[in-house]
Design a protein around this motif. Structure first.
Motif, PDB file in Angstrom:
ATOM      1  N   ALA A 130      93.306 -10.293 -62.536  1.00 12.95           N
ATOM      2  CA  ALA A 130      92.732  -9.342 -61.959  1.00 12.95           C
ATOM      3  C   ALA A 130      94.238  -7.754 -62.253  1.00 12.95           C
ATOM      4  CB  ALA A 130      92.027  -9.101 -60.374  1.00 12.95           C
ATOM      5  N   GLN A 133      95.005  -7.531 -65.629  1.00 13.32           N
ATOM      6  CA  GLN A 133      94.409  -6.921 -66.155  1.00 13.32           C
ATOM      7  C   GLN A 133      94.595  -5.487 -65.772  1.00 13.32           C
ATOM      8  OE1 GLN A 133      91.591  -7.306 -68.682  1.00 13.32           O
ATOM      9  NE2 GLN A 133      92.492  -5.239 -68.333  1.00 13.32           N
ATOM     10  N   ARG A 134      94.917  -4.913 -64.252  1.00 11.37           N
ATOM     11  CA  ARG A 134      95.340  -3.398 -63.776  1.00 11.37           C
ATOM     12  C   ARG A 134      97.003  -3.136 -64.702  1.00 11.37           C
ATOM     13  NH1 ARG A 134      93.623  -5.697 -58.741  1.00 11.37           N
ATOM     14  NH2 ARG A 134      96.217  -5.403 -57.862  1.00 11.37           N
ATOM     15  N   ASP A 137      95.776  -2.371 -68.044  1.00  9.70           N
ATOM     16  CA  ASP A 137      95.155  -1.208 -68.225  1.00  9.70           C
ATOM     17  C   ASP A 137      95.864   0.340 -67.924  1.00  9.70           C
ATOM     18  OD1 ASP A 137      92.982  -2.503 -68.917  1.00  9.70           O
ATOM     19  OD2 ASP A 137      92.204  -2.372 -66.782  1.00  9.70           O
ATOM     20  N   LYS A 138      97.044  -0.211 -66.706  1.00 10.80           N
ATOM     21  CA  LYS A 138      97.926   1.038 -66.160  1.00 10.80           C
ATOM     22  C   LYS A 138      98.518   1.683 -67.290  1.00 10.80           C
ATOM     23  CE  LYS A 138     100.855   2.982 -63.044  1.00 10.80           C
ATOM     24  NZ  LYS A 138     101.048   2.038 -61.496  1.00 10.80           N
TER      25      LYS A 138
END
Length: 382
Positions: A130, A133-134, A137-138
């Motif tokens: 997680a 992924q953050r 994505d950012k």
């Protein structure tokens, strides 16, 4: 911490310690219960001793103590990356991969976190899918999906390397959704491409060091790449062995099928020019001519040695910048060396199947990437 200079074997050092791998400056005092100490030189030039720990520690614990004293955190992402970049697996990679991995490493290590410290200082064992992924994505949301994709590929590779060597228990970057990268499928305008080749031919005749001069091989590298639908690396690795009576035998990479490109006056002129300039350079530099045809590279640098891909890329980008300043092309018309192959496939006369056979691609879906022609069809009815 690197091991110190080769030491003489001491029977007084505990037997479970590999004496050849001791940290630099660390010694053992066998008196009493025994202890390990660090011997260093202070600012005044005097030797000073600092006791570290008891005699029952392991070699890895000794190294960790020294690293913590030097501000090195062995649990951090930064440390894991350092170990990976010093590994034989990393050193076996190509220079282009080294450059890409170094760039991706810097992106990740300096990425800011809510803990008010960069990502490189965080412990890798606390990384979760997680979290990764953050981060990806950012980076992508900031308008850099390609940067995010490169960072993910690098992190996945580093974490897998670390997992196989006990740095982490799982690879938290595995299974992460990669951002969709922007497609850069540029098709050079015919007039612009021809003008650029002519400009390279003209500037390549100037004496090296003269204002506006460019590498003499650029124009025929572009010509051969376009006419034979070759990548840059495939063009500069052609040899005299690829010159057949019927035409040029290609040397395609990435699983593509080789074919013979028939001679045309334009292709023959470019090939002959390459051989003529090569002979002139070899004669001037007194380079021994290889006896075997497969060792006589068609494209050579100014020193007479085989031209490297990085050297070709640098020379081409320098030419494009110069051509834009000279008004030969605009910034919007700029394209890359690989786009000559796309242009060559698109300009190939015939059906989609003909283009695929000419390009050497085994998969028909590759035509969606390389063939940018617009088919002309009949209307549905009269």
């Amino acid at each position: 911490m690197k091991p110190g200079p080769k030491r003489q074997y001491s029977p007084k050092i505990p037997g479970h310690i590999d004496q050849t791998a001791l940290p630099r400056g660390v010694y053992f005092d066998h008196r009493g219960a025994g202890c390990w100490y660090l011997l260093s030189t202070n600012e005044a030039g005097r030797r000073q001793r600092k006791n570290l720990c008891g005699a029952n520690v392991t070699l890895s614990q000794l190294h960790r103590i020294i690293e913590e004293m030097n501000g090195i955190d062995r649990d951090s992402l930064k440390y894991l990356c350092e170990q990976f970049h010093e590994s034989t697996q990393y050193k076996a990679l190509s220079p282009n991969t080294h450059a890409d991995y170094s760039y991706s490493r810097d992106v990740l290590l300096t990425f800011p976190t809510k803990l008010q410290k960069p990502l490189g200082d965080l412990a890798v064992k606390k990384f979760t899918p997680a979290l990764v992924q953050r981060i990806i994505d950012k980076i992508a949301q900031e308008g850099a999906p390609s940067k995010a994709a490169h960072a993910l590929r690098y992190l996945r590779r580093v974490m897998q390397w670390g997992r196989n060597r006990g740095f982490v228990e799982v690879n938290p970057a595995k299974g992460i959704e990669a951002p969709k990268e922007r497609k850069r499928r540029r098709l050079p305008d015919t007039t612009v491409m021809v003008d650029l080749i002519k400009y390279a031919h003209q500037q390549g005749k100037l004496t090296r060091g003269q204002a506006g001069a460019c590498s003499p091989y650029l124009w025929y590298v572009m010509e051969i790449g376009y006419l034979c639908r070759l990548r840059g690396i495939e063009t500069i690795t052609l040899t005299d062995e690829n010159e057949l009576e019927k035409g040029v035998l290609t040397n395609r990479r990435k699983g593509s099928r080789d074919n013979i490109v028939r001679w045309t006056p334009r292709l023959r002129a470019a090939w002959s020019a390459a051989k003529a300039i090569r002979s002139e350079i070899w004669a001037r530099k007194k380079v021994p001519v290889p006896m075997r045809a497969d060792q006589r590279m068609l494209i050579v640098s100014a020193t007479g040695r085989p031209l490297s891909k990085s050297g070709l890329d640098t020379a081409f980008q320098r030419l494009v910048v110069q051509a834009i300043k000279a008004g030969v092309m605009t910034e919007e018309q700029r394209f890359g060396l690989h786009d000559f192959k796309r242009k060559g496939i698109t300009d190939t006369v015939g059906t989609r199947a003909d283009k695929q056979e000419a390009s050497g691609h085994r998969d028909e879906s590759m035509m969606d990437i390389y063939d940018m022609s617009v088919p002309t069809v009949n209307p549905s009815s009269d």
